[in-house]
Design a protein around this motif. Structure first.
Motif, short mmCIF file in Angstrom:
data_model
loop_
_atom_site.label_atom_id
_atom_site.label_comp_id
_atom_site.label_asym_id
_atom_site.label_seq_id
_atom_site.Cartn_x
_atom_site.Cartn_y
_atom_site.Cartn_z
N ASN A 170 0.82 -1.16 0.00
CA ASN A 170 0.12 -0.13 -0.04
C ASN A 170 0.72 1.14 -0.10
O ASN A 170 0.86 2.03 0.93
N ARG A 171 1.69 1.28 -1.02
CA ARG A 171 2.55 2.50 -1.22
C ARG A 171 3.60 2.86 -0.30
O ARG A 171 3.80 3.99 0.39
N SER A 172 4.17 1.67 0.29
CA SER A 172 5.20 1.65 1.40
C SER A 172 6.15 2.82 1.01
O SER A 172 6.61 2.79 -0.20
N THR A 173 6.97 3.39 1.96
CA THR A 173 7.99 4.17 1.55
C THR A 173 9.33 3.48 2.08
O THR A 173 10.45 4.18 1.82
N ASP A 174 9.30 2.40 2.49
CA ASP A 174 10.57 1.72 3.02
C ASP A 174 10.62 0.57 2.17
O ASP A 174 10.33 0.48 0.86
N ARG A 175 11.53 -0.63 2.44
CA ARG A 175 11.84 -1.41 1.97
C ARG A 175 10.58 -2.86 1.63
O ARG A 175 11.06 -4.07 1.26
N THR A 176 9.71 -2.23 1.97
CA THR A 176 8.70 -3.62 2.14
C THR A 176 8.45 -4.35 0.61
O THR A 176 8.29 -5.50 0.63
N GLU A 177 8.31 -3.69 -0.32
CA GLU A 177 8.08 -4.27 -1.54
C GLU A 177 9.32 -5.23 -2.02
O GLU A 177 9.16 -6.34 -2.37
N ALA A 178 10.51 -4.64 -1.69
CA ALA A 178 11.73 -5.59 -2.11
C ALA A 178 11.96 -6.63 -1.09
O ALA A 178 12.07 -7.85 -1.57
N ILE A 179 11.52 -6.65 0.18
CA ILE A 179 11.68 -7.71 1.23
C ILE A 179 10.53 -8.93 0.99
O ILE A 179 10.74 -10.08 1.06
N ALA A 180 9.32 -8.45 0.27
CA ALA A 180 8.13 -9.26 -0.06
C ALA A 180 8.61 -10.14 -1.20
O ALA A 180 8.54 -11.23 -1.12
N ALA A 181 9.21 -9.50 -2.21
CA ALA A 181 9.66 -10.06 -3.36
C ALA A 181 10.57 -11.10 -3.17
O ALA A 181 10.83 -12.17 -3.62
N GLU A 182 11.51 -10.78 -2.53
CA GLU A 182 12.98 -11.60 -2.19
C GLU A 182 12.33 -12.86 -1.20
O GLU A 182 12.68 -13.77 -1.49
N THR A 183 11.64 -12.46 -0.32
CA THR A 183 11.10 -13.65 0.61
C THR A 183 10.23 -14.64 -0.11
O THR A 183 10.35 -15.81 -0.07
N ILE A 184 9.40 -14.17 -0.96
CA ILE A 184 8.39 -14.92 -1.69
C ILE A 184 9.28 -15.80 -2.65
O ILE A 184 9.22 -16.98 -2.77
N ARG A 185 10.15 -15.31 -3.40
CA ARG A 185 11.19 -15.75 -4.42
C ARG A 185 11.74 -17.09 -3.58
O ARG A 185 11.86 -17.98 -4.07
N LYS A 186 12.37 -16.59 -2.39
CA LYS A 186 13.17 -17.58 -1.72
C LYS A 186 12.35 -18.65 -1.38
O LYS A 186 12.82 -19.85 -1.06
N LEU A 187 11.17 -18.47 -0.83
CA LEU A 187 10.45 -19.79 -0.20
C LEU A 187 9.53 -20.36 -1.38
O LEU A 187 8.97 -21.33 -0.90
N LYS A 188 9.62 -19.64 -2.38
CA LYS A 188 8.89 -20.37 -3.86
C LYS A 188 7.34 -20.50 -3.29
O LYS A 188 6.83 -21.48 -3.49
N CYS A 189 6.77 -19.50 -2.97
CA CYS A 189 5.31 -19.54 -2.34
C CYS A 189 4.32 -18.28 -3.05
O CYS A 189 3.48 -18.02 -2.63
N SER A 190 4.98 -18.13 -4.48
CA SER A 190 4.05 -17.29 -4.88
C SER A 190 2.88 -17.74 -5.91
O SER A 190 2.89 -18.93 -5.91
N GLY A 191 2.00 -17.05 -6.26
CA GLY A 191 0.80 -17.53 -6.90
C GLY A 191 1.04 -17.65 -8.44
O GLY A 191 0.12 -17.86 -9.19
N GLU A 192 2.27 -17.40 -8.88
CA GLU A 192 2.54 -17.75 -10.41
C GLU A 192 2.96 -19.29 -10.69
O GLU A 192 3.35 -19.77 -10.05
#
Length: 60
Positions: free
Chosen positions: A38-60
């Motif tokens: 929701n328009r975060s100004t910190d590293r929320t987006e990058a951390i989310a992407a990295e964690t989801i990629r590392k755990l392989k838990c995305s919806g794609e």
């Protein structure tokens, strides 16, 4: 087959987001995890992407 999606709203959650994603993934290992940034100004987006990629838990 039942499919489960976890949708996490997030706003400036860089401190706790990786642990939250990991916790949901541990409890629901076959679920797809989606973070809605929701328009975060910190590293929320990058951390989310990295964690989801590392755990392989995305919806794609």
């Amino acid at each position: 087959m039942t499919r489960i999606a976890v949708v996490l709203p997030a706003y400036n959650e860089e401190e706790t987001l990786a642990a939250t994603i990991a916790g949901f993934h541990s409890a629901l290992p076959s679920a797809s995890i989606w973070v809605v940034n929701n328009r975060s100004t910190d590293r929320t987006e990058a951390i989310a992407a990295e964690t989801i990629r590392k755990l392989k838990c995305s919806g794609e």
